[in-house]
Design a protein around this motif. Structure first.
Motif, PDB file in Angstrom:
ATOM      1  N   VAL A  88       1.859   0.381  -5.338  1.00  0.00           N
ATOM      2  CA  VAL A  88       0.411   0.199  -5.295  1.00  0.00           C
ATOM      3  C   VAL A  88      -0.016  -0.064  -3.854  1.00  0.00           C
ATOM      4  O   VAL A  88       0.596  -0.875  -3.160  1.00  0.00           O
ATOM      5  CB  VAL A  88      -0.019  -0.986  -6.191  1.00  0.00           C
ATOM      6  CG1 VAL A  88      -1.508  -1.281  -6.004  1.00  0.00           C
ATOM      7  CG2 VAL A  88       0.300  -0.697  -7.647  1.00  0.00           C
ATOM      8  N   LYS A  89      -1.048   0.637  -3.395  1.00  0.00           N
ATOM      9  CA  LYS A  89      -1.617   0.360  -2.075  1.00  0.00           C
ATOM     10  C   LYS A  89      -2.430  -0.926  -2.159  1.00  0.00           C
ATOM     11  O   LYS A  89      -3.495  -0.961  -2.793  1.00  0.00           O
ATOM     12  CB  LYS A  89      -2.512   1.518  -1.637  1.00  0.00           C
ATOM     13  CG  LYS A  89      -1.762   2.792  -1.261  1.00  0.00           C
ATOM     14  CD  LYS A  89      -1.129   2.679   0.106  1.00  0.00           C
ATOM     15  CE  LYS A  89      -0.576   4.029   0.556  1.00  0.00           C
ATOM     16  NZ  LYS A  89       0.063   3.912   1.889  1.00  0.00           N
ATOM     17  N   ALA A  90      -1.916  -1.980  -1.541  1.00  0.00           N
ATOM     18  CA  ALA A  90      -2.549  -3.291  -1.704  1.00  0.00           C
ATOM     19  C   ALA A  90      -3.974  -3.314  -1.158  1.00  0.00           C
ATOM     20  O   ALA A  90      -4.876  -3.891  -1.771  1.00  0.00           O
ATOM     21  CB  ALA A  90      -1.703  -4.360  -1.000  1.00  0.00           C
ATOM     22  N   ASN A  91      -4.207  -2.674  -0.024  1.00  0.00           N
ATOM     23  CA  ASN A  91      -5.537  -2.770   0.609  1.00  0.00           C
ATOM     24  C   ASN A  91      -6.591  -1.935  -0.109  1.00  0.00           C
ATOM     25  O   ASN A  91      -7.797  -2.186   0.025  1.00  0.00           O
ATOM     26  CB  ASN A  91      -5.468  -2.370   2.081  1.00  0.00           C
ATOM     27  CG  ASN A  91      -5.024  -0.929   2.276  1.00  0.00           C
ATOM     28  OD1 ASN A  91      -4.639  -0.250   1.322  1.00  0.00           O
ATOM     29  ND2 ASN A  91      -5.046  -0.472   3.515  1.00  0.00           N
ATOM     30  N   GLU A  92      -6.179  -0.969  -0.928  1.00  0.00           N
ATOM     31  CA  GLU A  92      -7.142  -0.152  -1.658  1.00  0.00           C
ATOM     32  C   GLU A  92      -7.631  -0.847  -2.923  1.00  0.00           C
ATOM     33  O   GLU A  92      -8.556  -0.384  -3.580  1.00  0.00           O
ATOM     34  CB  GLU A  92      -6.519   1.196  -2.017  1.00  0.00           C
ATOM     35  CG  GLU A  92      -6.257   2.078  -0.806  1.00  0.00           C
ATOM     36  CD  GLU A  92      -5.617   3.406  -1.183  1.00  0.00           C
ATOM     37  OE1 GLU A  92      -5.444   3.651  -2.400  1.00  0.00           O
ATOM     38  OE2 GLU A  92      -5.298   4.186  -0.266  1.00  0.00           O
ATOM     39  N   ASN A  93      -6.969  -1.945  -3.283  1.00  0.00           N
ATOM     40  CA  ASN A  93      -7.317  -2.612  -4.515  1.00  0.00           C
ATOM     41  C   ASN A  93      -7.907  -4.010  -4.267  1.00  0.00           C
ATOM     42  O   ASN A  93      -8.022  -4.815  -5.186  1.00  0.00           O
ATOM     43  CB  ASN A  93      -6.078  -2.747  -5.403  1.00  0.00           C
ATOM     44  CG  ASN A  93      -5.636  -1.408  -5.959  1.00  0.00           C
ATOM     45  OD1 ASN A  93      -6.105  -0.984  -6.995  1.00  0.00           O
ATOM     46  ND2 ASN A  93      -4.748  -0.731  -5.243  1.00  0.00           N
TER      47      ASN A  93
END
Length: 351
Positions: free
Chosen positions: A344-349
């Motif tokens: 999971v892309k942390a900064n996109e969530n």
């Protein structure tokens, strides 16, 4: 089948020798023994017995097309089972005994059941004194994958082996916790060039000192496609996975911490560097990997912590996606498989 667990450190010298001889008798008879190595515990059977490998596959629940690594007592013993070359000996002089496995053309004495039907054999000389002594005493090279149920975290203590193999094998030798904690580096040679098929404690940078070029196989960073023929253990299938869902977070430390703070729910845990253990919500089960940049310690603790997640009956385990170089590549390779590629892309969530 009754499984005997022998704690070697508690024995007198005479009893210690008898325990190794007992294990050697099982090996010579084509039976299986759980043994310590410096990497992980191995499920050992004679590499000369054609029916020992099927017993290994049955005990692990492992696909039989996955080749087994053959362990030898000293590097020159490779001559008995494979066709060697000068590059093998150059690498062996530096890294054997130790956590390096080299794939070589096999001699007919090695059954196809051991090599996964390939015309090559994976050769390793472990540095653990118990493993090498057992090979010497039995007089047989030992085929030994990790002594765990296939797909689950590899065992780094004898108790892990007992949990997975009780009732399946007659004997486990307890030699204490493994010092490295991840399986060996596996390489294939092409002249004086090599390809890393599975990363480990012998890194790309270390191999580059002796080989003219070092390539990392594509499957190291993503599991091999279904239906392909694996050249090395660990290239295919989901590996090393606990029962809970493992989620890898791709981002900075701060982004990953914020993602967990904002999104984690249910009964969850976090694989965290020591510097960050206090950064998570109180309900998080924080499992310490060691210092932020100490990837040797991360590797040593990883499988034990994945098993700890099962003991805690976690629903989800979060971890930050590591870098892909040096010793961190070995950690990356194992944890991405434990997660089944769930990143999971942390900064996109973050919201």
């Amino acid at each position: 089948m009754k499984t005997e667990l022998i704690h070697l450190s508690e024995l007198s010298p005479e009893a210690y020798d008898k325990a190794l001889e007992k294990a050697a008798e099982y090996i010579r008879a084509g039976e299986l023994v759980g043994i310590p190595t410096e990497t992980v515990y191995g499920l050992a059977g004679s590499a000369y017995h054609a029916d020992a490998a099927p017993k290994i596959f049955a005990a692990k629940g492992r696909p039989s097309d996955n080749p087994l690594i053959v362990h030898i007592a000293k590097s020159t013993d490779a001559e008995n089972i494979a066709y060697t070359n000068p590059v093998y000996y150059k690498l062996a002089e530096r890294f054997m005994p130790g956590p390096l496995t080299i794939i070589l053309p096999k001699k007919p004495i090695i059954p196809d059941t051991v090599s996964g039907g390939l015309d090559t054999v994976a050769v390793r000389c472990p540095s653990h004194p118990i493993a090498r002594a057992l090979i010497e005493i039995s007089g047989h090279p030992i085929a030994a994958p990790s002594a765990n149920t296939s797909g689950k975290p590899s065992p780094t203590t004898a108790e892990h082996v007992y949990d997975d193999m009780c009732g399946k094998i007659p004997l486990i030798l307890d030699g204490g916790p493994c010092s490295i904690g991840l399986e060996s580096t596996v390489i294939a040679l092409n002249g004086d060039k090599c390809t890393i098929l599975r990363p480990g404690a012998v890194t790309e940078e270390m191999l580059s000192e002796l080989c003219t070029s070092v390539t990392v196989a594509e499957a190291v960073k993503s599991p091999d496609k279904a239906g392909s023929k694996p050249l090395s253990p660990g290239m295919k299938y989901k590996h090393y996975a606990p029962n809970c869902q493992v989620v890898l977070l791709d981002g900075t430390e701060d982004e990953c911490i914020a993602y967990i703070q904002n999104h984690a729910s249910g009964k969850y845990g976090v694989l965290a560097a020591d510097e960050n253990t206090n950064a998570y919500p109180e309900k998080a089960h924080v499992l310490s990997l060691g210092g932020r940049d100490d990837y040797a310690e991360h590797c040593r603790r990883l499988f034990d912590l994945l098993r700890k997640a099962d003991e805690l009956q976690l629903e989800t385990l979060y971890a930050r996606l590591p870098e892909e170089k040096g010793l961190a590549l070995a950690y990356y390779n194992r944890i991405i498989r434990a997660a089944g590629g769930n990143i999971v892309k942390a900064n996109e969530n973050l919201k």
